[in-house]
Design a protein around this motif. Structure first.
Motif, PDB file in Angstrom:
ATOM      1  N   ILE A  12       0.836  -1.196   0.000  1.00  0.00           N
ATOM      2  CA  ILE A  12       0.000   0.000   0.000  1.00  0.00           C
ATOM      3  C   ILE A  12       0.874   1.250   0.000  1.00  0.00           C
ATOM      4  CG2 ILE A  12      -1.635   1.362   1.383  1.00  0.00           C
ATOM      5  CD1 ILE A  12      -2.920  -1.357   2.175  1.00  0.00           C
ATOM      6  N   CYS A  13       1.907   1.268   0.833  1.00  0.00           N
ATOM      7  CA  CYS A  13       2.810   2.420   0.885  1.00  0.00           C
ATOM      8  C   CYS A  13       3.505   2.619  -0.452  1.00  0.00           C
ATOM      9  CB  CYS A  13       3.851   2.252   1.988  1.00  0.00           C
ATOM     10  SG  CYS A  13       3.152   2.403   3.624  1.00  0.00           S
ATOM     11  N   PHE A  14       3.985   1.544  -1.051  1.00  0.00           N
ATOM     12  CA  PHE A  14       4.674   1.636  -2.325  1.00  0.00           C
ATOM     13  C   PHE A  14       3.730   2.142  -3.411  1.00  0.00           C
ATOM     14  CE2 PHE A  14       5.805  -0.193  -6.452  1.00  0.00           C
ATOM     15  CZ  PHE A  14       7.031   0.424  -6.640  1.00  0.00           C
ATOM     16  N   THR A  15       2.530   1.610  -3.438  1.00  0.00           N
ATOM     17  CA  THR A  15       1.552   2.011  -4.439  1.00  0.00           C
ATOM     18  C   THR A  15       1.188   3.477  -4.272  1.00  0.00           C
ATOM     19  OG1 THR A  15       0.662  -0.221  -4.462  1.00  0.00           O
ATOM     20  CG2 THR A  15      -0.719   1.489  -5.422  1.00  0.00           C
ATOM     21  N   THR A  16       0.997   3.922  -3.039  1.00  0.00           N
ATOM     22  CA  THR A  16       0.650   5.306  -2.786  1.00  0.00           C
ATOM     23  C   THR A  16       1.789   6.225  -3.189  1.00  0.00           C
ATOM     24  OG1 THR A  16      -0.767   4.653  -0.955  1.00  0.00           O
ATOM     25  CG2 THR A  16      -0.077   6.952  -1.004  1.00  0.00           C
ATOM     26  N   ASN A  17       3.005   5.887  -2.836  1.00  0.00           N
ATOM     27  CA  ASN A  17       4.143   6.737  -3.163  1.00  0.00           C
ATOM     28  C   ASN A  17       4.477   6.701  -4.646  1.00  0.00           C
ATOM     29  OD1 ASN A  17       4.510   7.643  -0.561  1.00  0.00           O
ATOM     30  ND2 ASN A  17       5.880   5.985  -0.022  1.00  0.00           N
ATOM     31  N   ALA A  18       4.186   5.601  -5.304  1.00  0.00           N
ATOM     32  CA  ALA A  18       4.504   5.472  -6.723  1.00  0.00           C
ATOM     33  C   ALA A  18       3.494   6.202  -7.599  1.00  0.00           C
ATOM     34  CB  ALA A  18       4.563   3.996  -7.116  1.00  0.00           C
ATOM     35  N   SER A  19       2.314   6.426  -7.060  1.00  0.00           N
ATOM     36  CA  SER A  19       1.273   7.072  -7.845  1.00  0.00           C
ATOM     37  C   SER A  19       1.677   8.487  -8.211  1.00  0.00           C
ATOM     38  CB  SER A  19      -0.037   7.099  -7.045  1.00  0.00           C
ATOM     39  OG  SER A  19      -1.002   7.834  -7.746  1.00  0.00           O
ATOM     40  N   SER A  20       1.481   8.837  -9.471  1.00  0.00           N
ATOM     41  CA  SER A  20       1.792  10.185  -9.917  1.00  0.00           C
ATOM     42  C   SER A  20       0.549  11.061  -9.977  1.00  0.00           C
ATOM     43  CB  SER A  20       2.459  10.147 -11.287  1.00  0.00           C
ATOM     44  OG  SER A  20       3.723   9.570 -11.187  1.00  0.00           O
ATOM     45  N   THR A 137     -11.438  11.998 -18.014  1.00  0.00           N
ATOM     46  CA  THR A 137     -10.776  10.685 -17.966  1.00  0.00           C
ATOM     47  C   THR A 137      -9.426  10.726 -18.665  1.00  0.00           C
ATOM     48  OG1 THR A 137     -12.922   9.570 -17.901  1.00  0.00           O
ATOM     49  CG2 THR A 137     -11.034   8.253 -18.585  1.00  0.00           C
ATOM     50  N   LEU A 138      -9.375  11.376 -19.820  1.00  0.00           N
ATOM     51  CA  LEU A 138      -8.129  11.465 -20.582  1.00  0.00           C
ATOM     52  C   LEU A 138      -7.061  12.229 -19.801  1.00  0.00           C
ATOM     53  CD1 LEU A 138      -6.626  10.929 -23.262  1.00  0.00           C
ATOM     54  CD2 LEU A 138      -7.576  13.101 -24.093  1.00  0.00           C
ATOM     55  N   ILE A 139      -7.439  13.351 -19.208  1.00  0.00           N
ATOM     56  CA  ILE A 139      -6.470  14.141 -18.423  1.00  0.00           C
ATOM     57  C   ILE A 139      -5.927  13.312 -17.275  1.00  0.00           C
ATOM     58  CG2 ILE A 139      -6.247  16.097 -16.841  1.00  0.00           C
ATOM     59  CD1 ILE A 139      -8.114  17.635 -18.727  1.00  0.00           C
ATOM     60  N   LYS A 140      -6.801  12.647 -16.553  1.00  0.00           N
ATOM     61  CA  LYS A 140      -6.352  11.830 -15.420  1.00  0.00           C
ATOM     62  C   LYS A 140      -5.426  10.705 -15.878  1.00  0.00           C
ATOM     63  CE  LYS A 140     -10.356  12.681 -12.466  1.00  0.00           C
ATOM     64  NZ  LYS A 140     -11.585  12.081 -11.921  1.00  0.00           N
ATOM     65  N   LEU A 141      -5.753  10.087 -16.990  1.00  0.00           N
ATOM     66  CA  LEU A 141      -4.928   8.995 -17.515  1.00  0.00           C
ATOM     67  C   LEU A 141      -3.537   9.499 -17.900  1.00  0.00           C
ATOM     68  CD1 LEU A 141      -4.675   6.037 -18.520  1.00  0.00           C
ATOM     69  CD2 LEU A 141      -5.480   6.870 -20.730  1.00  0.00           C
ATOM     70  N   ILE A 142      -3.474  10.581 -18.636  1.00  0.00           N
ATOM     71  CA  ILE A 142      -2.181  11.105 -19.086  1.00  0.00           C
ATOM     72  C   ILE A 142      -1.356  11.602 -17.906  1.00  0.00           C
ATOM     73  CG2 ILE A 142      -1.079  12.930 -20.442  1.00  0.00           C
ATOM     74  CD1 ILE A 142      -3.361  12.498 -22.515  1.00  0.00           C
ATOM     75  N   LEU A 143      -1.971  12.325 -16.984  1.00  0.00           N
ATOM     76  CA  LEU A 143      -1.221  12.818 -15.824  1.00  0.00           C
ATOM     77  C   LEU A 143      -0.735  11.676 -14.939  1.00  0.00           C
ATOM     78  CD1 LEU A 143      -3.262  15.979 -14.749  1.00  0.00           C
ATOM     79  CD2 LEU A 143      -1.131  15.867 -16.084  1.00  0.00           C
ATOM     80  N   SER A 144      -1.525  10.629 -14.813  1.00  0.00           N
ATOM     81  CA  SER A 144      -1.123   9.507 -13.960  1.00  0.00           C
ATOM     82  C   SER A 144       0.055   8.732 -14.546  1.00  0.00           C
ATOM     83  CB  SER A 144      -2.297   8.559 -13.707  1.00  0.00           C
ATOM     84  OG  SER A 144      -2.661   7.894 -14.892  1.00  0.00           O
ATOM     85  N   ASN A 145       0.268   8.841 -15.850  1.00  0.00           N
ATOM     86  CA  ASN A 145       1.381   8.144 -16.492  1.00  0.00           C
ATOM     87  C   ASN A 145       2.611   9.021 -16.694  1.00  0.00           C
ATOM     88  OD1 ASN A 145       0.223   5.551 -16.856  1.00  0.00           O
ATOM     89  ND2 ASN A 145      -1.093   6.428 -18.433  1.00  0.00           N
ATOM     90  N   ASN A 146       2.552  10.250 -16.242  1.00  0.00           N
ATOM     91  CA  ASN A 146       3.674  11.168 -16.415  1.00  0.00           C
ATOM     92  C   ASN A 146       4.665  11.002 -15.263  1.00  0.00           C
ATOM     93  OD1 ASN A 146       5.394  13.227 -17.086  1.00  0.00           O
ATOM     94  ND2 ASN A 146       4.006  14.850 -16.440  1.00  0.00           N
ATOM     95  N   GLU A 147       5.836  10.490 -15.562  1.00  0.00           N
ATOM     96  CA  GLU A 147       6.867  10.247 -14.546  1.00  0.00           C
ATOM     97  C   GLU A 147       7.596  11.523 -14.143  1.00  0.00           C
ATOM     98  OE1 GLU A 147       7.533   7.315 -13.022  1.00  0.00           O
ATOM     99  OE2 GLU A 147       5.819   6.469 -14.081  1.00  0.00           O
ATOM    100  N   ASP A 148       7.473  12.574 -14.919  1.00  0.00           N
ATOM    101  CA  ASP A 148       8.219  13.807 -14.713  1.00  0.00           C
ATOM    102  C   ASP A 148       7.553  14.743 -13.701  1.00  0.00           C
ATOM    103  OD1 ASP A 148      10.437  15.454 -15.426  1.00  0.00           O
ATOM    104  OD2 ASP A 148       9.116  16.658 -16.693  1.00  0.00           O
ATOM    105  N   ALA A 149       6.288  14.459 -13.356  1.00  0.00           N
ATOM    106  CA  ALA A 149       5.535  15.371 -12.493  1.00  0.00           C
ATOM    107  C   ALA A 149       4.766  14.616 -11.427  1.00  0.00           C
ATOM    108  CB  ALA A 149       4.568  16.200 -13.328  1.00  0.00           C
ATOM    109  N   ARG A 150       4.561  15.288 -10.319  1.00  0.00           N
ATOM    110  CA  ARG A 150       3.631  14.823  -9.297  1.00  0.00           C
ATOM    111  C   ARG A 150       2.346  15.573  -9.580  1.00  0.00           C
ATOM    112  NH1 ARG A 150       3.757  10.608  -6.378  1.00  0.00           N
ATOM    113  NH2 ARG A 150       5.886  11.072  -5.745  1.00  0.00           N
ATOM    114  N   SER A 151       1.301  14.874  -9.923  1.00  0.00           N
ATOM    115  CA  SER A 151       0.049  15.509 -10.323  1.00  0.00           C
ATOM    116  C   SER A 151      -1.028  15.263  -9.299  1.00  0.00           C
ATOM    117  CB  SER A 151      -0.391  14.965 -11.681  1.00  0.00           C
ATOM    118  OG  SER A 151       0.579  15.254 -12.669  1.00  0.00           O
TER     119      SER A 151
END
Length: 155
Positions: A12-20, A137-151
């Motif tokens: 859970i901690c890893f998943t939470t911290n890994a989420s962008s 939905t599209l914005i959330k999907l793209i932002l969640s896959n962006n490794e360069d930013a914390r969204s």
């Protein structure tokens, strides 16, 4: 049993911290925007991009360019152009943002705030913009896959 609990907690901690893409809630979103620009009315839906390294909000043009570099989908490009807001009156360094909201993670190159609409409002406004839910939905999907930013999203 203790080992299972420990593994589950670590997962859970890893998943939470890994989420962008994290959800702030309307109160925390207001705290951030008021810290950056206390005398400005903020309209949503909105996209704001903060450059963590240079400690400044990107201009509308810079933010739009950055966001559009993430994906070539025409709907993404038009939505990011339309929903990226002017931040010329925004002024906040990392200390100001961190003091305003200590739980804010500024651990990546950029911090993106997607001030979105709650799900019930998306449905209510569908007649005005039939693609509103698809855009969200599209914005959330793209932002969640962006490794360069914390969204962050509001809802």
């Amino acid at each position: 049993m203790k080992l299972f609990t420990l593994l589950l907690t670590l997962l859970i901690c890893f998943t939470t911290n890994a989420s962008s893409l994290l959800t702030l809630g309307p109160q925390d979103k207001s705290i951030i925007l008021n810290a950056a620009s206390p005398n400005q009315k903020h309209k949503f839906p909105a996209l704001y991009v903060y450059d963590v390294l240079n400690q400044k909000f990107l201009s509308k043009e810079e933010a739009t360019s950055y966001l559009q570099s993430m994906n070539e989908d025409p709907l993404w490009n038009s939505t990011s152009e339309q929903w990226t807001k002017n931040t010329e009156k925004f002024s906040a360094n990392i200390d100001v943002l961190s003091k305003a909201l200590p739980t804010l993670l500024l651990d990546k190159n950029y911090f993106v705030l997607y001030d979105n609409l709650p799900g019930s409002m998306l449905k209510q406004l569908k007649s005005m913009d039939p693609l509103l839910e698809q855009k969200d939905t599209l914005i959330k999907l793209i932002l969640s896959n962006n490794e360069d930013a914390r969204s962050y999203t509001t809802y």
